[in-house]
Scaffold this motif. Structure first.
Motif, short mmCIF file in Angstrom:
data_model
loop_
_atom_site.label_atom_id
_atom_site.label_comp_id
_atom_site.label_asym_id
_atom_site.label_seq_id
_atom_site.Cartn_x
_atom_site.Cartn_y
_atom_site.Cartn_z
N LYS A 109 -33.51 48.56 -53.22
CA LYS A 109 -34.93 48.33 -52.96
C LYS A 109 -35.48 49.32 -51.93
O LYS A 109 -36.62 49.83 -52.07
CB LYS A 109 -35.16 46.90 -52.49
N SER A 110 -34.70 49.61 -50.89
CA SER A 110 -35.17 50.54 -49.87
C SER A 110 -35.25 51.96 -50.40
O SER A 110 -36.19 52.71 -50.09
CB SER A 110 -34.23 50.49 -48.66
N SER A 111 -34.29 52.36 -51.23
CA SER A 111 -34.30 53.71 -51.79
C SER A 111 -35.49 53.92 -52.73
O SER A 111 -35.98 55.05 -52.87
CB SER A 111 -32.99 53.98 -52.52
N ARG A 112 -35.97 52.86 -53.33
CA ARG A 112 -37.13 52.96 -54.21
C ARG A 112 -38.45 52.64 -53.50
O ARG A 112 -39.49 52.57 -54.14
CB ARG A 112 -36.96 51.99 -55.38
N ASN A 113 -38.38 52.46 -52.18
CA ASN A 113 -39.57 52.14 -51.38
C ASN A 113 -40.25 50.87 -51.90
O ASN A 113 -41.48 50.79 -52.01
CB ASN A 113 -40.55 53.32 -51.38
N ASP A 114 -39.42 49.87 -52.20
CA ASP A 114 -39.92 48.63 -52.81
C ASP A 114 -39.46 47.41 -52.02
O ASP A 114 -39.41 46.31 -52.56
CB ASP A 114 -39.42 48.55 -54.26
N TRP B 297 -40.95 46.07 -49.30
CA TRP B 297 -42.06 45.24 -48.85
C TRP B 297 -42.50 44.30 -49.97
O TRP B 297 -42.77 44.74 -51.08
CB TRP B 297 -43.23 46.12 -48.41
#
Length: 422
Positions: A353-358, A360
């Motif tokens: 999720k963090s690597s895809r900026n998702d 939040w």
């Protein structure tokens, strides 16, 4: 006897007969005998090598009676229609008519579906769903007293902790959703939570399609979904694990009451997960706004019931396999194995999720409270998707379709591996 001479005429053909019949039928306001004499040579005479031989006049269908006034026929109506109209009706005892009468006596599917989809039917279904949550909580309370009476204080404390965490989580949800409302409204909503009637109120608000009020951040359906997720994460799923562990430990109670309570917890958890997916998919606004995602349930009632049953079955089997996997890990290596497995799985999920900026979450809460909201929401939704395979959480705003499918496949493979190892 001498044969009467007939004026030479062309050989009689089917077309001439048809033309003669048509002209006779169209003579509605003239004398029928005049029409017959006008066309008599072409019909009653026949040419042969021996001369003109009279032949018997063919029977014209529905030849009008000269004693009665001829019936007026539309020019566009074929004369052969008269023969079709004179076909006798099928008797009432015919098998086809009997089947039709039986079908009329049966309740039609459309009437059943319309009754279920009526406001009163939707309210009854919603109240039935809410009663399942209350019954599951009552069964957990019964098991708490049973564990205490048998001297299993650890299982009694764990079950009590699950019930309290569920109520605390719902209380925090109500505070977050209604913090901008007047104080008396917040007190009322908190009273609904702590009297264990929150499922019933949510079901009623969704059945009347209650919209989001000014000062709240959720509408009725989103708040109900969030409450169900909290119930699954903090009560149903941990309660299922605790009761399964209490049965499989050495000297565990395998009587009817613990097994019935475990089965009720599993079925209730699977039903809550299936109901969330069902409610979001059949919503007309969701199907109109996101047709590429919603609409996996058929529109016809028969196909919809079958698809919902299959989703419920997948959720039940997935929850059972996951619970057995963690119970076996607990029995083999203690609680550290279970914590390590859950931590590794969620670490990978948060990394993706963090690597895809998702990372939040989409709920409109910002600041430090928004950060806590995103972490908690991602964690609990991942837990629900892992255990119950909730189809709604394939949504891109939640777990995502690819990761959801990989989790489902991982559960099946891990279950087979644990079964072969034992």
């Amino acid at each position: 006897m001498k044969h009467s001479k007939v004026a030479p005429s062309q050989p009689t053909t089917p077309s001439s007969v048809t033309q003669s019949t048509t002209s006779m039928s169209l003579s509605s306001c003239s004398d029928v005998s005049t029409s017959e004499s006008a066309h008599g040579t072409g019909i009653y005479g026949k040419t042969s090598m021996l001369g003109h031989v009279p032949v018997t006049a063919p029977k014209i269908p529905n030849k009008p009676d000269e004693s009665k006034t001829p019936t007026c026929i539309s020019p566009v109506q074929s004369p052969m229609k008269l023969e079709e109209n004179t076909t006798p009706r099928i008797p009432s005892f015919h098998p086809i008519e009997t089947k039709r009468k039986k079908k009329k006596m049966q309740i039609s599917r459309s009437s059943v579906s319309s009754a279920l989809l009526s406001p009163r039917g939707m309210l009854l279904i919603a109240e039935f769903k809410a009663m399942l949550s209350v019954i599951d909580m009552i069964s957990d309370i019964i098991m708490i007293f049973r564990y205490k009476a048998q001297g299993n204080d650890s299982f009694a404390l764990a079950s009590l902790l699950c019930v309290l965490l569920n109520l605390v989580g719902q209380s925090a949800l109500v505070f977050l959703a209604n913090r901008n409302l007047p104080t008396w409204r917040q007190i009322r909503e908190q009273g609904i939570v702590w009297t264990c009637t929150k499922p019933g109120f949510d079901a009623y608000r969704v059945s009347i399609s209650r919209k989001r009020e000014v000062g709240t951040i959720f509408d009725a359906r989103v708040e109900q979904t969030a409450r169900k997720v909290i119930e699954l994460v903090f009560e149903c799923l941990p309660g299922t694990f605790v009761q399964t562990l209490a049965i499989f430990v050495k000297g565990g109670d395998r009587s009817f009451i613990p097994l019935a309570s475990l089965g009720l917890s599993v079925l209730t958890s699977a039903f809550i997960s299936t109901d969330m997916s069902y409610g979001w998919d059949v919503n007309s606004d969701n199907r109109h706004n996101s047709p590429s995602f919603y609409g996996y349930l058929p529109s016809r009632m028969r196909g919809r019931i079958l698809s919902t049953f299959l989703i419920f079955s997948v959720s039940t089997f997935n929850l059972s396999i996951r619970s057995l996997i963690y119970v076996i890990l607990w029995l083999r290596g203690g609680p550290s194995y279970v914590v390590l497995a859950i931590a590794a799985e969620h670490a990978l999920y948060f990394f993706v999720k963090s690597s895809r900026n998702d990372l939040w979450y989409w709920i409109p809460v910002y600041g430090c409270l928004g950060i806590m909201k995103s972490i908690i929401a991602r964690f609990v939704i991942k837990v629900v998707a892992d255990f119950t395979a909730c189809v709604q959480f394939r949504h891109p705003n939640e777990v995502g379709g690819l990761y959801w499918s990989m989790t489902l496949l991982l559960t099946a493979v891990a279950g087979l591996g644990v079964a072969e190892a034992n």
